[in-house]
Scaffold this motif. Sequence first.
Motif, short mmCIF file in Angstrom:
data_model
loop_
_atom_site.label_atom_id
_atom_site.label_comp_id
_atom_site.label_asym_id
_atom_site.label_seq_id
_atom_site.Cartn_x
_atom_site.Cartn_y
_atom_site.Cartn_z
N TRP A 493 0.90 -1.10 0.04
CA TRP A 493 0.00 0.10 0.28
C TRP A 493 0.92 1.12 -0.03
CZ3 TRP A 493 -5.24 0.18 -0.59
CH2 TRP A 493 -6.00 -0.94 -0.64
N ARG A 494 0.49 2.20 -0.80
CA ARG A 494 1.10 3.58 -0.62
C ARG A 494 0.11 4.48 -0.65
NH1 ARG A 494 6.60 2.90 -0.89
NH2 ARG A 494 7.40 1.41 -2.14
N GLY A 495 -0.22 4.82 0.70
CA GLY A 495 -1.33 5.83 1.07
C GLY A 495 -2.62 4.98 1.09
N GLN A 496 -3.66 5.44 0.11
CA GLN A 496 -4.72 4.66 -0.24
C GLN A 496 -4.69 4.05 -1.33
OE1 GLN A 496 -7.12 8.28 -0.17
NE2 GLN A 496 -7.91 7.79 1.83
N TYR A 497 -3.85 3.39 -1.88
CA TYR A 497 -3.57 3.02 -3.34
C TYR A 497 -2.79 1.83 -3.25
CZ TYR A 497 -5.51 7.12 -5.38
OH TYR A 497 -6.39 8.17 -5.61
N ARG A 506 -5.75 -14.61 -21.90
CA ARG A 506 -4.62 -15.20 -22.81
C ARG A 506 -3.37 -15.56 -21.68
NH1 ARG A 506 -3.57 -10.78 -27.12
NH2 ARG A 506 -1.96 -12.11 -27.88
N GLY A 507 -3.66 -15.49 -20.64
CA GLY A 507 -2.54 -15.98 -19.67
C GLY A 507 -1.61 -15.08 -19.52
N ARG A 508 -1.60 -13.91 -19.98
CA ARG A 508 -0.41 -12.66 -19.87
C ARG A 508 -0.88 -11.96 -18.22
NH1 ARG A 508 -0.40 -9.31 -25.13
NH2 ARG A 508 1.52 -8.51 -23.79
N ALA A 509 0.34 -11.48 -17.81
CA ALA A 509 0.23 -10.74 -16.70
C ALA A 509 -0.27 -9.34 -16.69
CB ALA A 509 1.69 -10.76 -16.15
N VAL A 510 -1.20 -9.13 -15.83
CA VAL A 510 -2.13 -7.88 -15.90
C VAL A 510 -2.02 -7.21 -14.65
CG1 VAL A 510 -3.56 -8.34 -17.71
CG2 VAL A 510 -4.02 -9.02 -15.57
N TYR A 511 -2.01 -5.95 -14.38
CA TYR A 511 -1.89 -5.03 -13.37
C TYR A 511 -2.87 -4.04 -13.36
CZ TYR A 511 2.46 -6.92 -14.25
OH TYR A 511 3.65 -7.98 -14.59
N TRP A 512 -3.43 -3.58 -11.98
CA TRP A 512 -4.28 -2.46 -11.87
C TRP A 512 -4.06 -1.75 -10.59
CZ3 TRP A 512 -5.48 -7.49 -11.62
CH2 TRP A 512 -6.20 -7.96 -10.37
N ALA A 513 -4.49 -0.64 -10.54
CA ALA A 513 -4.37 0.07 -9.13
C ALA A 513 -5.52 0.26 -8.64
CB ALA A 513 -3.90 1.61 -9.51
N GLU A 514 -5.52 -0.40 -7.17
CA GLU A 514 -6.63 -0.50 -6.45
C GLU A 514 -6.84 0.90 -5.45
OE1 GLU A 514 -8.41 -3.46 -2.77
OE2 GLU A 514 -7.72 -4.24 -4.60
N HIS A 515 -8.18 1.15 -5.21
CA HIS A 515 -8.02 2.38 -4.07
C HIS A 515 -9.14 2.22 -3.16
CE1 HIS A 515 -10.19 6.33 -3.03
NE2 HIS A 515 -8.83 6.78 -2.97
N ARG A 516 -8.80 2.55 -1.80
CA ARG A 516 -9.59 2.40 -0.91
C ARG A 516 -9.80 3.97 -0.14
NH1 ARG A 516 -8.46 -3.34 2.06
NH2 ARG A 516 -8.75 -4.73 0.34
N ASP A 517 -10.76 4.30 0.41
CA ASP A 517 -11.01 5.63 0.94
C ASP A 517 -10.67 5.43 2.33
OD1 ASP A 517 -11.69 6.83 -0.83
OD2 ASP A 517 -13.96 6.47 -0.72
N ASP A 518 -10.46 4.12 2.97
CA ASP A 518 -10.37 3.90 4.45
C ASP A 518 -8.87 3.78 4.76
OD1 ASP A 518 -10.14 1.57 3.24
OD2 ASP A 518 -11.26 0.55 4.63
#
Length: 518
Positions: A493-497, A506-518
């Motif tokens: 975690w970096r702050g709220q992200y 297709r079996g390829r690595a994927v990434y996303w940024a998750e955000h939480r207000d708490d």
Amino acid sequence: MTERLKIGTGPESIRALKASLVDGLLPDTYVSGGALVHMEAVSGGVAAAADEDSLLPVSASTITPARLAGLLAEHAYVYRIKSRKDEQGNPTTYEEEATPSREVLSSVLAGKTWPGVPGLRGIIGAPVLRRDGTLLQAPGYDPATGFYLASKVALPAVPEAPTAEQVAEARRFLLGRFLRDFPWASAADRANYIALLATPILRHFTRSLTPFALIDATMPSSGKSILTAGPGMLYGQRVMPWAYAEEELRKSITAVFAEQVGVVIWDNLAEGTVIDSPTLALLVTAGEWSDRQLGASRNIATANDRLWMATGNNLQVGGDMASRTVRVHLDPDMPRPELRDQSGFGIPHLDQWITRPANQLIVLWHLLVLVLDWTRQGAPRVTGVSMRQFTPWAQYLGGFLAHHDIDGFLANAADVREIDQGEQRWGAFLATWHDRHGDRPMTAAELRSDAEPTHFGSDLHDPWDGQFITTDSGRLPNPLHLGKLLTGQSGRWRGQYVVRTGTNDRGRAVYWAEHRDD
């Protein structure tokens, strides 16, 4: 009376000398790590300024064959029996003073077992609290702890149960005079410093690791070196330049462990320096430091019993150092702090005052009074304080400060995170990523392509406004490198992200940024 030691053949000399050493032939001799060491006075070492080395007055030197020969000549009468004929031709014997051969001396010192020889844990420059809560304050060797107290100042006996008047006077001096005129940025900075000042006294008692100490300021001449000289002058200090290369930093750390000091200070780092060192992060979280001995092929292992500090202006931390650092921040809020009128200061010209042994004695005595007043009440700890590997340290020192109504301890921990460059860079990157793409999974190549500048006429436009994560050299990473960076940050975690990872259809690595207000 000089001890007499008779030697003969090689084996006979080895047995006689080994037995005599075990029986205490040489004074001030101890065993450390299986090797005999001898205490000897160190000439010089008086610091004239707060930012100079201040070594302890004695050193524990490993006894080598050459050193053993010299010690025998100084403390014993070593002889062998020889024969000759008198004037009448009759055989007669006589004593001849002798030095055992180098082979004999080497054979004697080759072993690591020295039954009966006191074990030396370390040399300390000021009293420490034993694990039973009593104060080790008598100079010399202490069998209960294995420490050798080589005080830098001749300290009068500190009462085990200080009076209320003595405690009140100690508080008045330390808070109302010694520390009164520093431009503390907050109460937390003063409380943190007092905790660091007391740490070498309490380290053996608390049995805890000690965090890295960062003493910085907004302006030069704010008093940083005076603050490091507080513990440094009392416990012995080594002042070093900061090594910006990891290998050089490691070498300097290993080298300083061979010196008799309680405080190590990297002084006057370049303004804005980012302290982001895996070597330093490992050091402050290790109870023992192990490394290859400089100039030799063997490894050494030694207890990490030092207080590690750094000073500079507007310093930053990065990597894992934010959670391993206690910050003391000064802010004089004026253009020329060195021009402040000191006529009304509690102690004018403190930078020179602290270098005098008589004044160091005053600081130490009052500090010890406060420590013993705390232990007399059972050395209460604070609860609800957590600082990773340093939680015992934080709870004990927090209890010491709370007992004396000194508020703010570790209350600036959030400020340390704010000067964490890695936290800032990754936090801004993840926030921008989430703003642009929400929770949509992307491959590293797709994400990297999104960072490509676009043309507006003859101008280039950065769609990320400079917030895309970069390599150490400041360049945009290629897709492969970006994927490695994101995988390394997964779940952190970096702050709220936070970075999340998965695979697409297709079996390829994927990434996303998750955000939480708490």
